[in-house]
Scaffold this active site. Structure first.
Site, mmCIF file in Angstrom:
data_model
loop_
_atom_site.group_PDB
_atom_site.id
_atom_site.type_symbol
_atom_site.label_atom_id
_atom_site.label_comp_id
_atom_site.label_asym_id
_atom_site.label_seq_id
_atom_site.Cartn_x
_atom_site.Cartn_y
_atom_site.Cartn_z
ATOM 1 N N LYS A 59 40.846 -19.251 -10.779
ATOM 2 C CA LYS A 59 41.313 -18.272 -10.168
ATOM 3 C C LYS A 59 42.874 -18.783 -9.689
ATOM 4 C CE LYS A 59 37.081 -16.651 -7.923
ATOM 5 N NZ LYS A 59 36.126 -17.394 -8.723
ATOM 6 N N MET A 60 43.157 -19.926 -9.972
ATOM 7 C CA MET A 60 44.529 -20.167 -9.984
ATOM 8 C C MET A 60 45.659 -19.783 -10.798
ATOM 9 S SD MET A 60 44.153 -24.083 -8.223
ATOM 10 C CE MET A 60 43.228 -24.518 -7.107
#
Length: 264
Positions: A178-179
């Protein structure tokens, strides 16, 4: 929640892994997993529509091994029956080793027959079934334990560790994934804030900020850090409850989006 001195030598690590531990939680986890698979087999594995999934021999499929063909329609029904009975045995803890083996072998067979149906939570279910096969998860809340009342319900700690490690990988890698700019900018899953789960946040923040701050930012932080909090003795129980609660709340909203549930 472990002393770091346990990692200083192979002997201390081995002693930790084989430390007698109460098997009650493992037995409950086994029963819940089996129950979930009883629902999953007709819903997600195609057991409820065998004629559509396996009835047409001309259907285009993408097996893991080139040239691998499914059994005939009737025989595939037998495979699904074996899988379902295996899941039932896991739930009840009846002849656990045999029924778990029935489930695992039939599950992976169906899994590798068609890659077009793959997603990472179905892959996770196969891994969990395989891990349970090697544990003593039938020492509590099971027919096996009822028949063998003289046996202790304690299990080696590694029975828990292999499952916790699997979920550590699951959540931590999901957090790392998700980064990325798409996720952190709030564009990966738009309009999820309109699900009833997020009503309190939407009332306070509005739909756009709820999507950005709660769904995307909090989702990233949660996935990355919760696995570490779950290993702290003072936070372990609360962290596991939060994991289960968030996963169960998000499941309905994600199922129609074809989003891997275990990313959350």
């Amino acid at each position: 929640g472990h002393d770091l001195r346990c990692l200083q030598s192979l002997d201390s690590l081995t002693a930790l892994m084989y430390r007698p531990t109460d098997g009650a939680a493992l037995g409950v986890a086994r029963a819940l997993f089996g129950l979930m698979m009883l629902i999953d087999i007709p819903e997600e594995r195609g057991g409820g529509n065998l004629d559509f999934r396996w009835g047409d021999p001309r259907a285009c499929r993408f097996p893991l091994v080139n040239g691998m063909e499914p059994l005939g329609y009737a025989r595939m029904g037998v495979v699904y029956l074996v899988m379902w009975l295996g899941a039932l045995g896991i739930t009840l803890g009846y002849r656990f080793r045999l029924t778990c083996l029935m489930f695992v072998t039939s599950y992976w067979y169906v899994f590798v027959l068609d890659k077009s149906f793959w997603n990472n939570h179905s892959y996770l279910y196969g891994l969990l079934g395989t891990l349970f096969l090697f544990t003593d998860a039938n020492k509590f809340l099971s027919f096996d334990a009822y028949k063998n009342r003289t046996s202790s319900q304690e299990v080696p700690f590694w029975n828990y560790f292999i499952l916790k490690y699997q979920f550590f990988i699951l959540y931590f890698l999901a957090g790392l994934k998700k980064m990325c700019p798409e996720w952190l900018s709030g564009y990966a899953m738009t309009n999820l804030s309109y699900h009833w789960v997020f009503l309190p946040f939407r009332s306070l923040l509005g739909p756009q900020l709820t999507d950005l701050l709660i769904v995307h930012w909090f989702g990233c932080i949660f996935d990355t850090l919760v696995v570490f909090f779950s290993h702290l003795r003072t936070n372990s129980q609360n962290s596991h409850v939060v994991c289960l609660r968030i996963s169960s709340d998000e499941l309905p909203s994600l199922s129609h989006r074809n989003v891997p549930v275990d990313l959350f």
